[in-house]
Design a protein around this motif. Structure first.
Motif, PDB file in Angstrom:
ATOM      1  N   ASN A 166       7.649   7.454  15.126  1.00  0.00           N
ATOM      2  CA  ASN A 166       7.273   8.659  14.388  1.00  0.00           C
ATOM      3  C   ASN A 166       8.547   9.301  13.853  1.00  0.00           C
ATOM      4  OD1 ASN A 166       6.204  10.925  13.283  1.00  0.00           O
ATOM      5  ND2 ASN A 166       5.229  11.690  15.144  1.00  0.00           N
ATOM      6  N   ALA A 167       9.083   8.704  12.799  1.00  0.00           N
ATOM      7  CA  ALA A 167      10.315   9.209  12.194  1.00  0.00           C
ATOM      8  C   ALA A 167       9.949  10.226  11.130  1.00  0.00           C
ATOM      9  CB  ALA A 167      11.109   8.057  11.602  1.00  0.00           C
ATOM     10  N   SER A 168       9.267  11.282  11.548  1.00  0.00           N
ATOM     11  CA  SER A 168       8.782  12.246  10.572  1.00  0.00           C
ATOM     12  C   SER A 168       8.587  13.601  11.229  1.00  0.00           C
ATOM     13  CB  SER A 168       7.428  11.796  10.021  1.00  0.00           C
ATOM     14  OG  SER A 168       6.397  12.211  10.890  1.00  0.00           O
ATOM     15  N   PHE A 169       8.351  14.599  10.396  1.00  0.00           N
ATOM     16  CA  PHE A 169       7.929  15.876  10.973  1.00  0.00           C
ATOM     17  C   PHE A 169       6.542  16.229  10.442  1.00  0.00           C
ATOM     18  CE2 PHE A 169       8.942  18.899   7.452  1.00  0.00           C
ATOM     19  CZ  PHE A 169       9.624  18.039   6.619  1.00  0.00           C
ATOM     20  N   GLY A 170       5.730  15.175  10.283  1.00  0.00           N
ATOM     21  CA  GLY A 170       4.384  15.363   9.723  1.00  0.00           C
ATOM     22  C   GLY A 170       3.340  15.723  10.755  1.00  0.00           C
ATOM     23  N   GLY A 171       3.592  15.419  12.020  1.00  0.00           N
ATOM     24  CA  GLY A 171       2.598  15.684  13.059  1.00  0.00           C
ATOM     25  C   GLY A 171       2.627  14.561  14.076  1.00  0.00           C
ATOM     26  N   ALA A 187       3.353  17.292   1.937  1.00  0.00           N
ATOM     27  CA  ALA A 187       2.466  18.294   2.510  1.00  0.00           C
ATOM     28  C   ALA A 187       1.054  17.731   2.665  1.00  0.00           C
ATOM     29  CB  ALA A 187       2.443  19.533   1.632  1.00  0.00           C
ATOM     30  N   LEU A 188       0.632  16.966   1.671  1.00  0.00           N
ATOM     31  CA  LEU A 188      -0.702  16.374   1.730  1.00  0.00           C
ATOM     32  C   LEU A 188      -0.794  15.388   2.900  1.00  0.00           C
ATOM     33  CD1 LEU A 188      -3.296  16.482  -0.059  1.00  0.00           C
ATOM     34  CD2 LEU A 188      -2.599  14.260  -0.882  1.00  0.00           C
ATOM     35  N   LEU A 189       0.286  14.669   3.107  1.00  0.00           N
ATOM     36  CA  LEU A 189       0.304  13.695   4.198  1.00  0.00           C
ATOM     37  C   LEU A 189       0.118  14.403   5.541  1.00  0.00           C
ATOM     38  CD1 LEU A 189       0.705  10.611   4.352  1.00  0.00           C
ATOM     39  CD2 LEU A 189       3.029  11.061   5.080  1.00  0.00           C
ATOM     40  N   ALA A 190       0.746  15.570   5.674  1.00  0.00           N
ATOM     41  CA  ALA A 190       0.609  16.334   6.916  1.00  0.00           C
ATOM     42  C   ALA A 190      -0.855  16.715   7.129  1.00  0.00           C
ATOM     43  CB  ALA A 190       1.494  17.578   6.867  1.00  0.00           C
ATOM     44  N   ALA A 191      -1.539  17.090   6.048  1.00  0.00           N
ATOM     45  CA  ALA A 191      -2.952  17.471   6.148  1.00  0.00           C
ATOM     46  C   ALA A 191      -3.816  16.263   6.504  1.00  0.00           C
ATOM     47  CB  ALA A 191      -3.422  18.085   4.832  1.00  0.00           C
ATOM     48  N   ILE A 192      -3.515  15.141   5.880  1.00  0.00           N
ATOM     49  CA  ILE A 192      -4.272  13.909   6.154  1.00  0.00           C
ATOM     50  C   ILE A 192      -4.132  13.531   7.626  1.00  0.00           C
ATOM     51  CG2 ILE A 192      -4.225  11.414   5.736  1.00  0.00           C
ATOM     52  CD1 ILE A 192      -3.615  12.111   2.790  1.00  0.00           C
ATOM     53  N   LEU A 193      -2.909  13.638   8.092  1.00  0.00           N
ATOM     54  CA  LEU A 193      -2.606  13.276   9.469  1.00  0.00           C
ATOM     55  C   LEU A 193      -3.400  14.146  10.441  1.00  0.00           C
ATOM     56  CD1 LEU A 193      -0.705  11.203  10.537  1.00  0.00           C
ATOM     57  CD2 LEU A 193       1.051  12.953  10.733  1.00  0.00           C
ATOM     58  N   ASP A 194      -3.426  15.421  10.151  1.00  0.00           N
ATOM     59  CA  ASP A 194      -4.131  16.364  11.021  1.00  0.00           C
ATOM     60  C   ASP A 194      -5.625  16.032  11.047  1.00  0.00           C
ATOM     61  OD1 ASP A 194      -4.148  18.590  12.730  1.00  0.00           O
ATOM     62  OD2 ASP A 194      -4.953  19.826  11.103  1.00  0.00           O
ATOM     63  N   ASN A 301     -11.553  10.261  -5.732  1.00  0.00           N
ATOM     64  CA  ASN A 301     -11.421  11.598  -6.297  1.00  0.00           C
ATOM     65  C   ASN A 301     -11.018  12.646  -5.276  1.00  0.00           C
ATOM     66  OD1 ASN A 301     -12.272  10.637  -8.820  1.00  0.00           O
ATOM     67  ND2 ASN A 301     -14.388  10.690  -8.109  1.00  0.00           N
ATOM     68  N   SER A 302     -11.141  12.327  -4.014  1.00  0.00           N
ATOM     69  CA  SER A 302     -10.766  13.289  -2.984  1.00  0.00           C
ATOM     70  C   SER A 302     -10.334  12.541  -1.733  1.00  0.00           C
ATOM     71  CB  SER A 302     -11.962  14.180  -2.652  1.00  0.00           C
ATOM     72  OG  SER A 302     -12.977  13.395  -2.039  1.00  0.00           O
ATOM     73  N   ILE A 303      -9.646  13.271  -0.871  1.00  0.00           N
ATOM     74  CA  ILE A 303      -9.211  12.676   0.399  1.00  0.00           C
ATOM     75  C   ILE A 303     -10.433  12.255   1.205  1.00  0.00           C
ATOM     76  CG2 ILE A 303      -8.055  13.228   2.589  1.00  0.00           C
ATOM     77  CD1 ILE A 303      -6.092  13.106   0.345  1.00  0.00           C
ATOM     78  N   GLU A 304     -11.435  13.107   1.178  1.00  0.00           N
ATOM     79  CA  GLU A 304     -12.644  12.821   1.947  1.00  0.00           C
ATOM     80  C   GLU A 304     -13.260  11.490   1.512  1.00  0.00           C
ATOM     81  OE1 GLU A 304     -15.672  15.656   1.265  1.00  0.00           O
ATOM     82  OE2 GLU A 304     -16.922  14.887   2.886  1.00  0.00           O
ATOM     83  N   GLN A 305     -13.375  11.347   0.185  1.00  0.00           N
ATOM     84  CA  GLN A 305     -13.948  10.115  -0.347  1.00  0.00           C
ATOM     85  C   GLN A 305     -13.068   8.916   0.006  1.00  0.00           C
ATOM     86  OE1 GLN A 305     -13.779   9.369  -4.607  1.00  0.00           O
ATOM     87  NE2 GLN A 305     -16.005   9.191  -4.624  1.00  0.00           N
ATOM     88  N   GLN A 306     -11.762   9.125  -0.127  1.00  0.00           N
ATOM     89  CA  GLN A 306     -10.835   8.035   0.149  1.00  0.00           C
ATOM     90  C   GLN A 306     -10.997   7.522   1.584  1.00  0.00           C
ATOM     91  OE1 GLN A 306      -6.632   9.101  -0.003  1.00  0.00           O
ATOM     92  NE2 GLN A 306      -6.222   7.222  -1.132  1.00  0.00           N
ATOM     93  N   PHE A 307     -11.143   8.440   2.521  1.00  0.00           N
ATOM     94  CA  PHE A 307     -11.284   8.004   3.904  1.00  0.00           C
ATOM     95  C   PHE A 307     -12.679   7.455   4.209  1.00  0.00           C
ATOM     96  CE2 PHE A 307      -7.165   9.768   4.171  1.00  0.00           C
ATOM     97  CZ  PHE A 307      -6.540   8.949   5.094  1.00  0.00           C
ATOM     98  N   SER A 308     -13.685   7.927   3.470  1.00  0.00           N
ATOM     99  CA  SER A 308     -15.006   7.301   3.600  1.00  0.00           C
ATOM    100  C   SER A 308     -14.892   5.821   3.279  1.00  0.00           C
ATOM    101  CB  SER A 308     -15.989   7.881   2.588  1.00  0.00           C
ATOM    102  OG  SER A 308     -16.301   9.181   2.881  1.00  0.00           O
ATOM    103  N   PHE A 309     -14.224   5.543   2.178  1.00  0.00           N
ATOM    104  CA  PHE A 309     -14.073   4.148   1.748  1.00  0.00           C
ATOM    105  C   PHE A 309     -13.143   3.389   2.702  1.00  0.00           C
ATOM    106  CE2 PHE A 309     -14.557   5.597  -3.001  1.00  0.00           C
ATOM    107  CZ  PHE A 309     -15.900   5.874  -2.765  1.00  0.00           C
ATOM    108  N   ALA A 310     -12.005   4.019   2.991  1.00  0.00           N
ATOM    109  CA  ALA A 310     -10.970   3.331   3.778  1.00  0.00           C
ATOM    110  C   ALA A 310     -11.495   2.903   5.143  1.00  0.00           C
ATOM    111  CB  ALA A 310      -9.745   4.226   3.936  1.00  0.00           C
ATOM    112  N   GLN A 311     -12.242   3.787   5.799  1.00  0.00           N
ATOM    113  CA  GLN A 311     -12.810   3.468   7.110  1.00  0.00           C
ATOM    114  C   GLN A 311     -13.614   2.185   7.084  1.00  0.00           C
ATOM    115  OE1 GLN A 311     -15.237   6.037   9.587  1.00  0.00           O
ATOM    116  NE2 GLN A 311     -14.987   7.510   7.925  1.00  0.00           N
ATOM    117  N   ALA A 312     -14.437   2.047   6.037  1.00  0.00           N
ATOM    118  CA  ALA A 312     -15.287   0.865   5.957  1.00  0.00           C
ATOM    119  C   ALA A 312     -14.451  -0.387   5.689  1.00  0.00           C
ATOM    120  CB  ALA A 312     -16.336   1.045   4.862  1.00  0.00           C
ATOM    121  N   PHE A 313     -13.528  -0.290   4.737  1.00  0.00           N
ATOM    122  CA  PHE A 313     -12.698  -1.458   4.427  1.00  0.00           C
ATOM    123  C   PHE A 313     -11.829  -1.856   5.622  1.00  0.00           C
ATOM    124  CE2 PHE A 313     -13.289  -0.279  -0.149  1.00  0.00           C
ATOM    125  CZ  PHE A 313     -13.746  -1.519  -0.585  1.00  0.00           C
TER     126      PHE A 313
END
Ligand code: ADP
Ligand code: MG
Length: 724
Positions: A166-171, A187-194, A301-313
């Protein structure tokens, strides 16, 4: 002809990479370093240098950690070093957190010590203005000369779950999983991580690419493409550094694993003042749409959608087809799912007789044993398990969608456990789940998450994920791209372009543009230039009536707009009148236009008017356009775009993507037109603009098309040229 790159399997992608980008090609050390030095590590809580050090320790990193800070000898129980040299060995990875003005100096130290991989967390570079840009360029220079690859500056850092880095300060470091994430916004990455940590979403690695002064989005996509732990690449991008290379490599990688991207902000460069129809219709985002389509990238189009797809793939196999079986304990949601499946253009699996018999034998008589399989509201976990297994065994089923609402008797958690069990047993087909509700299904959702079953809040979002999976499957199975090459007369085109460039002319008018098109096999109407009325009549007589007269001026691009087109002139009188009228009226409308005369042209038999066009995106190259043509192009806006060079299939698909396509096929008893002839026109135009990068924009409007076997005619054309 075959297009000069293959879409085959990728092997050792980095070896294709141009050597200009740095000497150390492998990015492996960013993800699995044996040792990490933290230059700018700090004792002070709340400082980035402290947070990163503690993140490293807390994440359980098992390699060596070397804090570097000349002011202290120990931080959090770890020995602290004066500088990189004092460590006495070469760290695999160096994190730089010191203020921007010292970064170049530390980079020099890295070169001297022999470090190869660096992450610059520090901000205050290009993003703050010209002085920052200067410092950034200096750092790039030092790294390049020293054979160092670096991530950043102005980034959040790098995480890798397998090496517990964890070479970051993202969480906090997330759990291991199949998603590789890269983000241009820290900043977006920090939100995604959370969000991901709250939902137990697993990652292989996460990278904040920051200003991407050296390592850019493509480097990371390539690295994640090579990483066997990454099953799906996801990312957030604001810009793409090298357009053409991106398309090529992303296409190769998409063949292996899906790439899911959020892209914000259009290309303003591409949308610059355009004089052509095609240019004005190509919005800032069109190029990205084309690029993503071509490279098989799934746009989100959104983080939510991206993770909906990503989870399945990431967690489920790809389906082999698009037939869905729905298993539900509630009628309403079952119907909603069926509607969504139909709207998405997916197939509703027709269960075999054998499946129906099996289901009938075990489920209660009131249960619906046809798809959607309704196990009824009082169903316990057992019937769900049975129905799911039987459905997955059915050869007509490609995907299972399990719906549940928490009714009085429902065994939510046990049902979830049963689904996980079945998914471990039957690994060939994807299972997606939608457990509706909140409190009562909470523990079940946890079971599903841990069992790697993608879970959705609504049947609709599950179905749109299935749609994306089947789209990706279709893209993967697409025919090999073969671009046809037509015999042409390039010399003729060269002459026209050279003449215009020599004279400093950007716009190429109708007469010259048509010469270019003829050289590429297009048919154009007969016609000549007249400078007086008598000449016009002579030409008309040679061509034969009826004729068309058009104003000829280098300053008038859209002729009808100024009354510069008269069609259906039937005799000498009408030709003379038309000439006089144009010469009288047009100079009043456009006093500055330099008028050379008129073009007297053969009148084409009526046909459907379409437009073929091209607009060159400065980053991604020529984008082809097809649409409803004539003078109403901008009003109707029924157009489609695709990246050149076009294959026959792609050209045809461009037609299919418009509403005009229905008209082309023939409506209300009217005969259809020659669709292949239009597709061929697009391919010829695509060859022209691919072979002549000096052509920046081009319109053939109208391209008049007739029924099967009738050769279409390029009635009007224009293009603009620039030195390449
Ligand atoms: P512009 O686009 O500069 O206004 P065009 O040459 O495209 O001028 O002419 C405008 C319209 O006039 C065309 O869309 C077409 O309907 C008609 N037209 C032009 N030339 C011909 C021709 N040779 N035969 C038949 N119709 C024509
Ligand atoms: Mg026109």
């Amino acid at each position: 002809m075959q297009y000069p790159f293959k879409c085959g399997r990728i092997r050792r992608l980095t070896s294709y990479y141009p050597v200009t980008k740095g000497v150390n090609m492998s990015l492996e050390k960013f993800f699995s370093p044996q040792s990490v030095a933290i230059v700018g590590a700090s004792q002070k809580k709340g400082k980035v240098g402290y947070e990163i050090l503690t993140s490293m320790v807390k994440g359980g990193y098992e390699g060596k950690i070397f804090p570097v800070n000349h002011k202290t000898s120990e931080i959090e129980g770890l020995k602290c070093y004066l500088d990189l040299k004092a460590i006495g060995e070469v760290p695999d990875l160096v994190l730089i957190i010191v203020p921007a003005r010292f970064v170049a100096d530390i980079m020099q130290q890295c070169v001297r010590v022999g470090v190869k991989s660096v992450v610059i967390i520090t901000a205050g570079f290009k993003e703050v203005g010209s002085e920052g840009l200067r410092m950034e360029q200096q750092v790039v220079q030092i790294a390049k000369q020293g054979g160092i690859r670096f991530v950043g500056p102005n980034c959040l850092g790098v995480m890798d779950t397998a090496s517990k880095l964890n070479a970051s300060f993202g969480g906090d470091l997330p759990v291991q999983g199949g998603i590789g994430y890269l983000s241009q916004s820290g900043a977006l990455l920090a939100a995604i991580l959370d969000m991901a940590n709250a939902n137990g979403i697993g990652f292989s690695s996460l990278v904040s690419i920051g200003n991407k002064a050296d390592v850019d989005e493509l480097d990371m996509i390539v690295a994640m493409g090579e990483d066997p732990k990454t099953r799906v690449i996801a990312g957030y991008l604001e810009s793409i550094t090298d357009g053409e290379l991106f398309v090529r490599k992303a296409e190769q990688i998409s063949n292996e694993k899906p790439i899911l991207l959020i892209k914000s902000g259009g290309t303003t460069a591409g949308a610059k003042a355009a004089s052509s129809h095609t240019g004005s219709l190509a919005g800032g985002d069109t190029a990205y749409e084309c690029v993503f389509e071509r490279a098989g990238i799934i746009r989100c189009n959104s983080i939510e959608q991206q993770f909906s797809f990503a989870q399945a793939f990431a967690n489920q196999p790809l389906p082999k087809g698009n037939n869905v079986a729905v298993i539900t304990n509630a009628g309403g949601p079952g119907i909603m799912a069926a509607d969504a499946i139909e709207r998405a253009g997916l197939g509703f699996a027709k269960l075999t007789d054998e499946t129906v018999e099996k289901l009938t034998s075990q489920l209660p008589p009131a249960a619906n044993v046809l798809n959607p399989i309704d196990v009824l509201g009082d169903a316990l976990a057992k019937p769900y398990e049975f129905a799911l297994e039987v459905a997955l065994d059915d050869p007509n089923v490609d995907i299972a969608l399990v719906l549940l609402t928490p009714q009085a008797m429902t065994e939510c958690k046990e049902t979830a456990e049963a689904i996980v069990r079945i998914s471990k047993k039957k690994t060939e087909k994807p299972i997606l789940v939608c457990f509706m509700g909140a409190n009562k299904v909470a523990s079940a959702l946890k079971v599903l998450r841990e069992g790697k079953i993608p879970q959705y809040n609504s049947a609709e979002s599950a179905v749109s994920t299935i749609r994306v999976m089947t789209d990706y499957l279709r893209w993967k199975n697409r025919p090999k791209r073969v671009v046809r090459l037509f015999p042409v007369n390039r010399r003729k085109v060269e002459n026209v372009i050279d003449r215009h460039l020599r004279q400093g002319l950007r716009e190429v008018g109708e007469a010259d543009a048509k010469e270019v098109l003829e050289a590429y096999g297009f048919m154009t109407p007969k016609g000549s230039i007249a400078t007086n009325a008598e000449q016009a009549v002579n030409i008309a007589q040679q061509i034969g009536y009826p004729v068309v007269m058009k104003i000829w001026s280098p300053d008038i691009v859209h002729k009808s707009d100024v009354g510069g087109v008269k069609v259906g002139l039937n005799n000498a009188r009408e030709v003379m009148d038309a000439f006089d009228l144009m010469m009288y009226r047009i100079p009043m409308k456009v006093p500055d236009a330099y008028i050379l005369g008129v073009l007297v042209q053969q009148m084409c038999k009526s046909g459907l008017e379409v437009i073929l066009g091209m607009n060159r995106d400065p980053r991604f190259g020529p984008m082809m356009m097809f649409g409803m043509g004539g003078t109403m192009v901008e009003v109707l806006k029924d157009v489609s775009f695709y990246l050149a060079p076009l294959t026959a299939d792609e050209a045809k698909q461009m037609l299919i993507n418009t509403r005009t396509y229905k008209m082309l096929q023939g409506v209300r008893g009217q005969e259809g037109v020659d669709i292949d002839a239009i597709a061929e026109g697009l391919q010829r135009l695509s060859q022209l603009v691919t072979e002549f990068p000096q052509i920046k924009e081009m319109d053939i409007n109208p391209f008049v098309v007739g029924r099967e076997g009738v050769v279409p005619i390029a009635v009007d054309a224009r293009m603009s040229v620039e030195k390449d």
